[in-house]
Design a protein around this motif. Structure first.
Motif, PDB file in Angstrom:
ATOM      1  N   THR A 194      33.944  29.439 -16.239  1.00  0.00           N
ATOM      2  CA  THR A 194      33.286  30.600 -15.530  1.00  0.00           C
ATOM      3  C   THR A 194      34.217  31.704 -16.089  1.00  0.00           C
TER       4      THR A 194
ATOM      5  N   GLY B 245      34.222  36.303 -15.832  1.00  0.00           N
ATOM      6  CA  GLY B 245      33.585  37.260 -15.052  1.00  0.00           C
ATOM      7  C   GLY B 245      34.263  38.584 -15.006  1.00  0.00           C
ATOM      8  N   TYR B 246      33.660  39.625 -14.215  1.00  0.00           N
ATOM      9  CA  TYR B 246      34.379  40.715 -14.240  1.00  0.00           C
ATOM     10  C   TYR B 246      34.075  41.563 -12.670  1.00  0.00           C
ATOM     11  N   ASN B 247      35.102  42.156 -11.967  1.00  0.00           N
ATOM     12  CA  ASN B 247      34.797  42.628 -10.627  1.00  0.00           C
ATOM     13  C   ASN B 247      35.221  44.285 -10.659  1.00  0.00           C
TER      14      ASN B 247
ATOM     15  N   GLY C 215      29.864  42.995  -9.376  1.00  0.00           N
ATOM     16  CA  GLY C 215      30.425  41.941 -10.592  1.00  0.00           C
ATOM     17  C   GLY C 215      29.380  41.311 -11.479  1.00  0.00           C
ATOM     18  N   VAL C 216      29.954  40.731 -12.584  1.00  0.00           N
ATOM     19  CA  VAL C 216      28.822  39.986 -13.612  1.00  0.00           C
ATOM     20  C   VAL C 216      29.547  38.812 -13.813  1.00  0.00           C
ATOM     21  N   GLU C 217      28.950  37.525 -13.909  1.00  0.00           N
ATOM     22  CA  GLU C 217      29.466  36.231 -13.966  1.00  0.00           C
ATOM     23  C   GLU C 217      28.817  35.563 -14.951  1.00  0.00           C
TER      24      GLU C 217
ATOM     25  N   ASP D 142      28.543  31.391 -16.488  1.00  0.00           N
ATOM     26  CA  ASP D 142      29.175  29.893 -16.350  1.00  0.00           C
ATOM     27  C   ASP D 142      28.399  28.984 -17.010  1.00  0.00           C
TER      28      ASP D 142
ATOM     29  N   VAL E 122      23.648  33.291 -15.805  1.00  0.00           N
ATOM     30  CA  VAL E 122      24.375  34.824 -16.104  1.00  0.00           C
ATOM     31  C   VAL E 122      24.025  35.550 -15.062  1.00  0.00           C
TER      32      VAL E 122
ATOM     33  N   ARG F 195      26.676  40.125  -9.086  1.00  0.00           N
ATOM     34  CA  ARG F 195      27.316  39.307  -7.797  1.00  0.00           C
ATOM     35  C   ARG F 195      27.405  40.851  -7.090  1.00  0.00           C
TER      36      ARG F 195
ATOM     37  N   THR G  76      24.355  36.721  -5.328  1.00  0.00           N
ATOM     38  CA  THR G  76      24.351  36.520  -6.546  1.00  0.00           C
ATOM     39  C   THR G  76      23.042  36.118  -7.044  1.00  0.00           C
TER      40      THR G  76
ATOM     41  N   ASN H 126      39.686  30.314  -9.847  1.00  0.00           N
ATOM     42  CA  ASN H 126      39.697  31.398 -10.897  1.00  0.00           C
ATOM     43  C   ASN H 126      41.210  32.024 -11.078  1.00  0.00           C
TER      44      ASN H 126
END
Length: 218
Positions: free
Chosen positions: A72, A74-76, A85-87, A89, A117, A120, A133, A215
Motif C-alpha cells: 500500500t 498513500g497520502y493524508n 486522503g488518497v491510497e 494498493d 486506487v 478516503r 473509502t 503502515n
C-alpha cells in the motif's frame, strides 16, 4: 528601670527579627502546570503491507474465494479532526474456483492479482482514524480449461469500482495498523475470443473482501 526596659525590648526585637524575615521569605506553593498532551497528526505520506480474504458475492457452484497479499502507498491531509486522503494498493491473489473433475475435465477460474486506487474521508480521534473509502478497482484473471490432460488458458484485465470502510490506529510513533472492508465489482470480459467461436463470456464479478495491514508514516 528604663535601661532594663530598653534592654529587654531590644532583645525581644532581635529575637523576632529572624522569624519575621523567615515569614517574609516564604513563597506560596504553586502546582506546576501539566505537560501538554501531544495530539497525533495524520498528514503525510505512508507505505505499508496488507493481506486479506475475498469471496464472491454469490451462492452455488463456482463461487470464487481465496486470499491475497501485497503493498500500500498513500497520502493524508488533516484539517481539524477531518482527514482526507488518497491510497493505492496492489496484491498477488489466489481467489478462484474449479468446476468439473480436476485432471480429467475441468474449468478453473482464478483472480491472480488485484488492486485499487481510492479516496478516503475520515474523522480522527487523536490516534484512532475511522474512514470511508471508494474508487477504482482492477483485477487480472485467468480462465483455464482442461480435458484429458490437455489445457488451454486465457487471461483478461478487468476494471471496476470499489467502496468500503475501515479503522486505523497509531500504535507507535510513525506506525499504524488498520482493518477494512471493501466491496469490489469488476466488469465482465470475453475469454478465448480468437480461439473459440464467440468466445467464453464471463459476467460481472462482485467480491466481498476484508483486509488488515500495517503502515509506516513519513
Amino acid at each position: 528601670m528604663k535601661k532594663i526596659l530598653l534592654t529587654t525590648t531590644g532583645l525581644i526585637a532581635l529575637g523576632m527579627a529572624p522569624a519575621m524575615a523567615a515569614d517574609l521569605a516564604a513563597r506560596p506553593y504553586t502546582k506546576a502546570p501539566a505537560a501538554a498532551i501531544a495530539i497525533n497528526n495524520w498528514t503525510g505520506f505512508y507505505i505499508g503491507a496488507m493481506g486479506g480474504y475475498a469471496q464472491e458475492n454469490s451462492d452455488g457452484l463456482g463461487t470464487l474465494s481465496g486470499g491475497f497479499a501485497g503493498g500500500t502507498v498513500g497520502y493524508n491531509w488533516q484539517t481539524g479532526n477531518v482527514v482526507l486522503g488518497v491510497e493505492a494498493d496492489g496484491a498477488w491473489a489466489d481467489v478462484g474456483a474449479t468446476l468439473g473433475i480436476p485432471g480429467l475435465v475441468s474449468v478453473d477460474y482464478t483472480i491472480r492479482s488485484m488492486g485499487t486506487v481510492r479516496g478516503r474521508v475520515g474523522y480522527a480521534f487523536d490516534q484512532v482514524l475511522i474512514y470511508g473509502t471508494g474508487g477504482y478497482a482492477w483485477s487480472d484473471n485467468r480462465l483455464t480449461a482442461t480435458a484429458l490432460g490437455v489445457s488451454i488458458s486465457d487471461s483478461q484485465f478487468h476494471s471496476g469500482w470499489t467502496v468500503g470502510a475501515g479503522v486505523e490506529v497509531m500504535f507507535a510513533p510513525k506506525w499504524s495498523v488498520k482493518a477494512e472492508y471493501l466491496y469490489r465489482s469488476f466488469e465482465g470480459q470475453t475469454y478465448f475470443a480468437g480461439t473459440v467461436p464467440g468466445g467464453v463470456p464471463v459476467g460481472t464479478i462482485n467480491l466481498n473482501s476484508v483486509q488488515v495491514g500495517v503502515n509506516y508514516h513519513f
